[in-house]
Design a protein around this motif. Structure first.
Motif, short mmCIF file in Angstrom:
data_model
loop_
_atom_site.label_atom_id
_atom_site.label_comp_id
_atom_site.label_asym_id
_atom_site.label_seq_id
_atom_site.Cartn_x
_atom_site.Cartn_y
_atom_site.Cartn_z
N HIS A 122 0.84 -1.21 0.00
CA HIS A 122 0.00 0.00 0.00
C HIS A 122 0.87 1.25 0.00
N ALA A 123 1.90 1.28 0.85
CA ALA A 123 2.80 2.43 0.88
C ALA A 123 3.56 2.55 -0.44
N ARG A 124 4.04 1.45 -0.95
CA ARG A 124 4.82 1.49 -2.19
C ARG A 124 3.97 2.00 -3.36
N HIS A 125 2.75 1.53 -3.46
CA HIS A 125 1.86 2.02 -4.54
C HIS A 125 1.58 3.51 -4.38
N LEU A 126 1.36 3.94 -3.15
CA LEU A 126 1.13 5.37 -2.90
C LEU A 126 2.34 6.19 -3.34
N TYR A 127 3.53 5.79 -2.90
CA TYR A 127 4.73 6.55 -3.25
C TYR A 127 4.92 6.61 -4.77
N GLU A 128 4.74 5.50 -5.43
CA GLU A 128 4.92 5.47 -6.88
C GLU A 128 3.86 6.32 -7.58
N ARG A 129 2.64 6.30 -7.10
CA ARG A 129 1.57 7.13 -7.67
C ARG A 129 1.90 8.62 -7.52
N LEU A 130 2.60 8.97 -6.44
CA LEU A 130 2.94 10.38 -6.19
C LEU A 130 4.27 10.79 -6.81
N GLY A 131 4.87 9.90 -7.60
CA GLY A 131 6.07 10.27 -8.35
C GLY A 131 7.39 9.87 -7.73
N PHE A 132 7.37 9.10 -6.66
CA PHE A 132 8.61 8.59 -6.09
C PHE A 132 9.20 7.54 -7.02
N VAL A 133 10.52 7.44 -7.03
CA VAL A 133 11.23 6.48 -7.85
C VAL A 133 11.95 5.49 -6.93
N GLN A 134 11.77 4.20 -7.20
CA GLN A 134 12.47 3.17 -6.42
C GLN A 134 13.91 3.09 -6.91
N LEU A 135 14.85 3.06 -5.97
CA LEU A 135 16.27 3.03 -6.31
C LEU A 135 16.83 1.62 -6.45
N GLY A 136 16.10 0.63 -6.02
CA GLY A 136 16.58 -0.75 -6.07
C GLY A 136 15.96 -1.53 -4.94
N THR A 137 16.60 -2.62 -4.59
CA THR A 137 16.12 -3.47 -3.50
C THR A 137 17.32 -3.92 -2.68
N ILE A 138 17.19 -3.86 -1.37
CA ILE A 138 18.23 -4.34 -0.47
C ILE A 138 17.72 -5.64 0.14
N PRO A 139 18.31 -6.77 -0.26
CA PRO A 139 17.83 -8.06 0.25
C PRO A 139 17.97 -8.16 1.76
N ASP A 140 16.92 -8.65 2.40
CA ASP A 140 16.92 -8.90 3.84
C ASP A 140 17.32 -7.68 4.67
N GLU A 150 12.95 -9.25 5.58
CA GLU A 150 12.31 -8.91 4.31
C GLU A 150 13.16 -7.86 3.59
N ASN A 151 13.00 -7.81 2.29
CA ASN A 151 13.71 -6.84 1.47
C ASN A 151 13.18 -5.43 1.76
N ILE A 152 14.05 -4.45 1.56
CA ILE A 152 13.63 -3.05 1.63
C ILE A 152 13.89 -2.38 0.30
N CYS A 153 13.10 -1.36 0.03
CA CYS A 153 13.16 -0.63 -1.23
C CYS A 153 13.36 0.86 -0.93
N PRO A 154 14.54 1.39 -1.20
CA PRO A 154 14.72 2.84 -1.05
C PRO A 154 13.98 3.57 -2.18
N TYR A 155 13.41 4.71 -1.85
CA TYR A 155 12.70 5.56 -2.81
C TYR A 155 13.19 6.99 -2.67
N TYR A 156 13.02 7.78 -3.75
CA TYR A 156 13.30 9.21 -3.65
C TYR A 156 12.32 9.99 -4.52
N HIS A 157 12.19 11.27 -4.18
CA HIS A 157 11.37 12.21 -4.95
C HIS A 157 12.14 13.52 -5.01
N ASN A 158 12.32 14.04 -6.20
CA ASN A 158 13.01 15.32 -6.37
C ASN A 158 12.05 16.44 -6.00
#
Length: 166
Positions: A122-140, A150-158
């Motif tokens: 839910h958070a990931r879909h919200l961030y992506e809908r608002l223009g955040f970009v996922q930088l990759g995935t950090i396993p575990d 669990e994996n984590i996904c860093p995001y950023y928004h300019n």
């Protein structure tokens, strides 16, 4: 409902919501609960703390602060918490939108999330809908309350070009 800067009278409700998310163990890296003293100190130490106020009832909050220092001090970080009783009402979305504006207003150029749990769809879909970009995935990268990783996904928004992207 309005999003506004927190006031001292809001602190106990804020602490209760924050601790609820910590107790769930699925989103925040913190494991220690806030009390009246540590909560006041924690929320005062942020660059900005906003609350979702529904006629005097605090139903959510966010904190905004630098993600780093010096040459990376223009990058901010934020955390959001919504009361379990108020989830699904788009409060998080309203707080993220407010946070983007507040970050820009405070002079930050980028809003970065270091550790969005991959299963927090839910958070990931919200961030992506608002223009955040996922930088990759950090396993575990995140230890869940039950001890599994669990994996984590860093995001950023300019924020610098925020007005042209919305």
């Amino acid at each position: 409902m309005i999003i506004r800067e927190y006031e001292e009278k809001d602190l106990q409700q804020m602490i209760d919501i924050w601790n609820e998310v910590v107790e769930e163990g699925m989103a925040f890296p913190q494991e220690d609960f806030l009390d009246a003293v540590s909560g006041k100190e924690f929320f005062e130490s942020q660059s900005y703390t906003g609350v979702a106020d529904d006629d005097g009832n605090i139903v959510g909050l966010y904190i905004l602060h630098p993600n780093n220092v010096g040459r990376c001090g223009h990058i901010c970080n934020a955390s959001y918490a919504v009361s379990s009783k108020s989830r699904g009402l788009h409060i998080g979305e309203k707080m993220v939108i407010d946070c983007l504006s507040k970050g820009k207003e405070l002079g930050f150029r980028v809003l970065q999330f270091n550790a969005v749990v991959e299963s927090n769809v839910h958070a990931r879909h919200l961030y992506e809908r608002l223009g955040f970009v996922q930088l990759g995935t950090i396993p575990d990268g995140f230890r869940m309350k039950d001890g599994h990783y669990e994996n984590i996904c860093p995001y950023y928004h300019n924020l610098y070009f925020l007005e042209t992207k919305r």
